[in-house]
Design a protein around this motif. Structure first.
Motif, PDB file in Angstrom:
ATOM      1  N   TYR A   1       0.834  -1.410   0.133  1.00 34.00           N
ATOM      2  CA  TYR A   1      -0.376  -0.218  -0.262  1.00 34.00           C
ATOM      3  C   TYR A   1       0.662   1.640   0.131  1.00 34.00           C
ATOM      4  CZ  TYR A   1      -4.467  -2.952   0.559  1.00 34.00           C
ATOM      5  OH  TYR A   1      -5.703  -3.332   1.092  1.00 34.00           O
ATOM      6  N   LYS A   2       1.089   2.025  -1.255  1.00 39.71           N
ATOM      7  CA  LYS A   2       1.555   2.833  -1.120  1.00 39.71           C
ATOM      8  C   LYS A   2       1.433   3.692  -0.428  1.00 39.71           C
ATOM      9  CE  LYS A   2      -0.815   5.567  -5.045  1.00 39.71           C
ATOM     10  NZ  LYS A   2      -1.682   6.463  -4.493  1.00 39.71           N
ATOM     11  N   GLU A   3      -0.108   4.498   0.133  1.00 36.65           N
ATOM     12  CA  GLU A   3      -0.066   5.255   0.897  1.00 36.65           C
ATOM     13  C   GLU A   3       0.579   5.159   2.915  1.00 36.65           C
ATOM     14  OE1 GLU A   3      -1.429   8.147   0.438  1.00 36.65           O
ATOM     15  OE2 GLU A   3      -0.731   8.142  -1.711  1.00 36.65           O
ATOM     16  N   LEU A   4       0.141   4.007   2.729  1.00 33.15           N
ATOM     17  CA  LEU A   4       0.139   3.707   4.289  1.00 33.15           C
ATOM     18  C   LEU A   4       2.229   3.345   4.577  1.00 33.15           C
ATOM     19  CD1 LEU A   4      -1.924   1.184   4.486  1.00 33.15           C
ATOM     20  CD2 LEU A   4      -2.587   3.052   5.233  1.00 33.15           C
ATOM     21  N   GLY A   5       3.508   4.140   3.875  1.00 33.75           N
ATOM     22  CA  GLY A   5       4.418   3.930   4.143  1.00 33.75           C
ATOM     23  C   GLY A   5       5.022   5.534   3.573  1.00 33.75           C
ATOM     24  N   GLY A   6       6.623   5.597   3.938  1.00 34.63           N
ATOM     25  CA  GLY A   6       7.351   6.559   3.951  1.00 34.63           C
ATOM     26  C   GLY A   6       8.589   6.123   2.956  1.00 34.63           C
ATOM     27  N   ASN A   7       8.775   7.869   1.412  1.00 36.57           N
ATOM     28  CA  ASN A   7       9.690   7.468   1.142  1.00 36.57           C
ATOM     29  C   ASN A   7      11.162   7.994   2.893  1.00 36.57           C
ATOM     30  OD1 ASN A   7      11.956   8.070  -0.285  1.00 36.57           O
ATOM     31  ND2 ASN A   7      11.222   9.591  -1.263  1.00 36.57           N
ATOM     32  N   PRO A   8      12.014   6.869   3.208  1.00 35.85           N
ATOM     33  CA  PRO A   8      12.895   7.020   4.173  1.00 35.85           C
ATOM     34  C   PRO A   8      13.751   8.385   3.742  1.00 35.85           C
ATOM     35  CG  PRO A   8      13.566   4.917   2.626  1.00 35.85           C
ATOM     36  CD  PRO A   8      12.132   5.414   2.067  1.00 35.85           C
ATOM     37  N   ALA A   9      14.552   8.251   1.676  1.00 36.45           N
ATOM     38  CA  ALA A   9      15.124   9.437   1.693  1.00 36.45           C
ATOM     39  C   ALA A   9      14.326  10.784   2.021  1.00 36.45           C
ATOM     40  CB  ALA A   9      15.480   9.649   0.186  1.00 36.45           C
ATOM     41  N   SER A  10      13.336  11.058   1.458  1.00 40.69           N
ATOM     42  CA  SER A  10      12.715  12.785   2.107  1.00 40.69           C
ATOM     43  C   SER A  10      11.394  12.169   3.493  1.00 40.69           C
ATOM     44  CB  SER A  10      12.043  13.025   1.303  1.00 40.69           C
ATOM     45  OG  SER A  10      11.821  13.933   0.971  1.00 40.69           O
ATOM     46  N   LEU A  11      11.506  11.864   4.130  1.00 43.88           N
ATOM     47  CA  LEU A  11       9.913  12.323   5.303  1.00 43.88           C
ATOM     48  C   LEU A  11      10.024  13.604   5.515  1.00 43.88           C
ATOM     49  CD1 LEU A  11      11.373   9.126   7.476  1.00 43.88           C
ATOM     50  CD2 LEU A  11      10.222   9.336   5.435  1.00 43.88           C
ATOM     51  N   LYS A  12       9.725  14.501   4.474  1.00 46.85           N
ATOM     52  CA  LYS A  12       9.486  15.666   5.935  1.00 46.85           C
ATOM     53  C   LYS A  12       8.124  16.129   5.645  1.00 46.85           C
ATOM     54  CE  LYS A  12      11.161  18.507   0.973  1.00 46.85           C
ATOM     55  NZ  LYS A  12      11.809  19.403   0.642  1.00 46.85           N
ATOM     56  N   GLY A  13       7.355  15.483   4.850  1.00 52.07           N
ATOM     57  CA  GLY A  13       5.697  15.335   4.515  1.00 52.07           C
ATOM     58  C   GLY A  13       5.089  14.144   4.755  1.00 52.07           C
ATOM     59  N   ALA A  14       6.326  12.924   5.990  1.00 54.28           N
ATOM     60  CA  ALA A  14       5.688  12.103   6.144  1.00 54.28           C
ATOM     61  C   ALA A  14       4.844  11.675   7.578  1.00 54.28           C
ATOM     62  CB  ALA A  14       6.577  10.927   6.390  1.00 54.28           C
ATOM     63  N   GLN A  15       4.363  12.951   8.491  1.00 51.09           N
ATOM     64  CA  GLN A  15       4.139  12.769   9.942  1.00 51.09           C
ATOM     65  C   GLN A  15       2.967  12.355   9.922  1.00 51.09           C
ATOM     66  OE1 GLN A  15       5.879  15.775   8.257  1.00 51.09           O
ATOM     67  NE2 GLN A  15       6.826  16.689   9.604  1.00 51.09           N
ATOM     68  N   HIS A  16       2.228  11.467  10.609  1.00 54.93           N
ATOM     69  CA  HIS A  16       1.375  10.804  10.366  1.00 54.93           C
ATOM     70  C   HIS A  16       0.631  10.436  12.237  1.00 54.93           C
ATOM     71  CE1 HIS A  16      -2.080   7.936  10.261  1.00 54.93           C
ATOM     72  NE2 HIS A  16      -1.173   6.866  10.664  1.00 54.93           N
ATOM     73  N   CYS A  17       0.155  10.340  12.642  1.00 57.49           N
ATOM     74  CA  CYS A  17      -0.396  10.458  13.493  1.00 57.49           C
ATOM     75  C   CYS A  17      -1.394   8.847  13.529  1.00 57.49           C
ATOM     76  CB  CYS A  17      -1.539  11.627  14.691  1.00 57.49           C
ATOM     77  SG  CYS A  17      -2.723  11.536  14.199  1.00 57.49           S
ATOM     78  N   ARG A  18      -1.344   7.584  14.828  1.00 60.35           N
ATOM     79  CA  ARG A  18      -2.153   6.721  15.330  1.00 60.35           C
ATOM     80  C   ARG A  18      -2.996   6.756  16.778  1.00 60.35           C
ATOM     81  NH1 ARG A  18       2.290   2.031  13.193  1.00 60.35           N
ATOM     82  NH2 ARG A  18       1.672   2.486  10.521  1.00 60.35           N
ATOM     83  N   ALA A  19      -3.906   6.430  17.014  1.00 59.45           N
ATOM     84  CA  ALA A  19      -4.681   6.136  17.801  1.00 59.45           C
ATOM     85  C   ALA A  19      -4.480   4.935  18.738  1.00 59.45           C
ATOM     86  CB  ALA A  19      -6.108   6.528  17.700  1.00 59.45           C
ATOM     87  N   GLU A  20      -4.193   5.085  19.817  1.00 58.68           N
ATOM     88  CA  GLU A  20      -4.896   3.406  20.881  1.00 58.68           C
ATOM     89  C   GLU A  20      -6.167   3.911  21.480  1.00 58.68           C
ATOM     90  OE1 GLU A  20      -1.306   2.246  22.173  1.00 58.68           O
ATOM     91  OE2 GLU A  20      -0.559   3.488  23.749  1.00 58.68           O
TER      92      GLU A  20
END
Length: 372
Positions: free
Chosen positions: A249-268
């Protein structure tokens, strides 16, 4: 809850239980994928955040989130930092929430203030075993009570309480209540890619205006607030995606070379008999909106079903959490308290930099997996 939303919820739940690729007419979208995160051992990552302030215009202060979690699914091995000439760095913590923060201060004569923060962390997939008992000591009741209390953005009274009561009406167990809330959020909200950053997370305004669009800090905050209003301890965890998903799933991962827009919050959520359980309805809506060129508006779609099922109780360990803090006061900041803290923050010449514009801020985040 309106009769329309209740009907959509029931229809969607039925599809989740019995969806088949044959039930959908689009051959291009009919192949069901696999998404089954399960604990398979630790992965080690080195995550580097580099800040180089452009045109500082006087004295500057930078605040960077530092992982402050020690859990069965994440542990911090090492933290190191450095600054350009004249910079003073200090590791601090928000007094109320315990969120760790690296504070960098530079004088007015610093032409290009630079900070490099490197965190080495280990993560792993997590998945609840509904048949097992929690391992370890029972949680402190005072700590659990903390996660029922409201914050500035995640309120639990008024319309939030009203909607929560409508959703969970007739539910017999906390798990059933959480399932109802999770399903309601999935079918009633939608991801809006035009929202800046991860969103604001003002759930009272979302419900009052009936604008249930947003990103993870909006949608997962709504889930958390509804759970708290129903009396169930819940919290957001603020972090960043590190590497691509192992499940394609391309939307459920990040590009390790550039993560400046990859912030994501999860919940529990905390469920008696199971402990803290992973949740992420926001990522279900992300798959629906952005995984394919076509906006999938049916939560029973075969591309969505595996994700919707798995993210009630599990998540993939390709992500690093910073903290679960809300209403964070950054040491020495002129800003008001932050609703949440997962983006670099800075002030130069008495004015705050825009954390959602990393190129003009400017910062970059990268990750490197370290193989054993």
């Amino acid at each position: 809850m309106s009769s329309l939303n209740r009907r959509r919820l029931l229809q969607s739940t039925a599809l989740l239980a019995g969806a088949s690729p044959l039930a959908f007419s689009s051959p291009a979208l009919a192949q069901e994928r696999r998404f089954e995160p399960k604990p398979e051992g630790w992965r080690t990552f080195e995550v580097t955040t580099t800040v180089t302030l452009k045109d500082p215009k006087g004295a500057a202060t930078v605040w960077l989130p530092v992982p402050s979690l020690d859990t069965p699914w994440q542990r911090t091995q090492d933290t190191a930092w450095s600054a350009s000439s004249g910079g003073e760095l200090q590791l601090a913590a928000d007094g109320d929430t315990g969120a760790r923060v690296l504070v960098g201060r530079f004088g007015a004569d610093a032409s290009q203030p630079t900070i490099v923060l490197t965190n080495r962390v280990q993560t792993q997939n997590r998945a609840v075993d509904w048949s097992a008992r929690p391992v370890g000591p029972a949680p402190d009741p005072a700590d659990l009570h903390r996660w029922i209390e409201p914050s500035t953005l995640i309120t639990t009274d008024g319309i939030v309480k009203k909607v929560a009561n409508q959703i969970v009406s007739g539910a017999r167990t906390d798990r059933e209540k959480v399932q109802r809330i999770y399903d309601w959020v999935v079918v009633s909200t939608y991801r809006e890619p035009k929202v800046r950053g991860c969103g604001v997370g003002d759930i009272k305004t979302m419900l009052e205006t009936n604008n249930l669009s947003g990103k993870c800090a909006d949608i997962n905050a709504l889930f958390v607030g509804l759970c708290r209003a129903a009396g169930i301890p819940a919290r957001d965890i603020y972090g960043v995606r590190l590497v691509p998903s192992a499940f394609g799933y391309k939307e459920l991962g990040g590009n390790p070379a550039s993560l400046k827009g990859a912030q994501h919050c999860r919940a529990e959520v905390y469920l008696k008999g199971s402990g803290w359980v992973a949740m992420d309805p926001a990522d279900v809506t992300k798959v629906m909106r952005q995984e394919t060129a076509e906006w999938i508006k049916d939560a029973g779609h075969p591309i969505v079903v595996p994700v919707r099922k798995a993210l009630f109780g599990s998540w993939e360990g390709n992500w690093m959490g910073y903290n679960s803090a809300s209403d964070v006061k950054l040491p020495g900041s002129r800003q008001a308290k932050l609703g949440f803290f997962m983006y670099p923050q800075a002030e130069t010449g008495g004015a705050a930099r825009d954390p959602y514009d990393p190129d003009s801020f400017a910062y970059q985040i990268t990750a490197r997996e370290i193989k054993a």
